[in-house]
Design a protein around this motif. Sequence first.
Motif, PDB file in Angstrom:
ATOM      1  N   MET A   1       6.975 -90.697  18.583  1.00 59.91           N
ATOM      2  CA  MET A   1       7.845 -89.628  19.078  1.00 59.91           C
ATOM      3  C   MET A   1       8.253 -88.679  17.956  1.00 59.91           C
ATOM      4  N   SER A   2       8.891 -87.569  18.349  1.00 64.40           N
ATOM      5  CA  SER A   2       9.125 -86.469  17.403  1.00 64.40           C
ATOM      6  C   SER A   2      10.444 -86.570  16.638  1.00 64.40           C
ATOM      7  N   HIS A   3      11.343 -87.433  17.094  1.00 66.60           N
ATOM      8  CA  HIS A   3      12.676 -87.494  16.475  1.00 66.60           C
ATOM      9  C   HIS A   3      12.645 -88.407  15.234  1.00 66.60           C
TER      10      HIS A   3
ATOM     11  N   GLY B   1       8.690 -80.813  19.937  1.00 65.01           N
ATOM     12  CA  GLY B   1       9.414 -80.818  18.663  1.00 65.01           C
ATOM     13  C   GLY B   1       9.457 -79.451  18.006  1.00 65.01           C
TER      14      GLY B   1
ATOM     15  N   PRO C   1       3.916 -85.605  17.614  1.00 69.05           N
ATOM     16  CA  PRO C   1       5.078 -84.827  17.170  1.00 69.05           C
ATOM     17  C   PRO C   1       4.799 -83.532  16.395  1.00 69.05           C
TER      18      PRO C   1
ATOM     19  N   THR D   1       7.018 -82.096  14.912  1.00 70.23           N
ATOM     20  CA  THR D   1       7.874 -82.207  13.727  1.00 70.23           C
ATOM     21  C   THR D   1       7.102 -82.774  12.538  1.00 70.23           C
TER      22      THR D   1
ATOM     23  N   GLN E   1      13.975 -78.923  17.380  1.00 69.23           N
ATOM     24  CA  GLN E   1      13.781 -80.113  16.532  1.00 69.23           C
ATOM     25  C   GLN E   1      13.175 -79.764  15.170  1.00 69.23           C
TER      26      GLN E   1
ATOM     27  N   SER F   1       2.302 -81.361  22.298  1.00 72.08           N
ATOM     28  CA  SER F   1       3.146 -81.646  21.138  1.00 72.08           C
ATOM     29  C   SER F   1       4.567 -81.066  21.256  1.00 72.08           C
TER      30      SER F   1
END
Length: 217
Positions: A116-118, A171, A147, A149, A175, A169
């Motif tokens: 995931m992107s976080h 983010g 992600p 990011t 983000q 994608s």
Amino acid sequence: MERKTGLILALDVTDRMEAVAISEKVAGYVDAIKIGYPLVLSTGMDMISQLSKFAPIIADFKVADIPNTNRLICEQVFKAGADAVIVQGFTGHDSLEAAVKLAKEQEKDIYVVTEMSHPGALDFMQQVGEGIAKMAADAKASGVVAPATRPERVAEIRKIIGNELSIISPGVGAQGGSASDVIKAGANWVIVGRSIYQAEDPAMAAKKLVDEMKEFL
Ligand code: NUP
């Protein structure tokens, strides 16, 4: 999903009228609208068919269950009018294969979350992201979610999955990720939420992203 603009709207608003109004405004700039728990839990599953007149719908339910339950969930989501479902990959090959099998029978798409992107994705998910990407390719999923990011990770994942699968994608914007950077790294679409639906002029915000990506698609 046909790529015209490279942009997917993440519509995480919780009001039906607002969801419809934003979709109407940005429909010309997006290849799909991604909806998830915030909108569906607040308005109901019929939101899917209501929004499907603007663009194909990707249901981001991050399905993560045993094979039989994955199949039952995806069945309901496709029946409601979604064109694609996002599932988690960490549940393993049999859960994923159950979702992909059903989707193929109905000519729909499954996208698999790799990492995931976080920031918290580094705690557990990143360590297994490459294995999940390989599994998604082996299962012949339509694509993976990777992600924006971390464009360098998107480039890695592209090497693993080859060119048969798409990368969508999230983010970008809120983000911290850049649309053009992640497209250059190998993503086919960016998924953008807050930078569009919270903008004073959502259509203009969407157009800007589309223009930014144009030369790299
Ligand atoms: O890794 C992921 N990161 C992510 O942000 C996987 C996702 N599905 N998403 C979703 O993408 C998230 O739930 C939200 O709907 C959207 C990004 O929204 P925003 O950060 O652009 O507002």
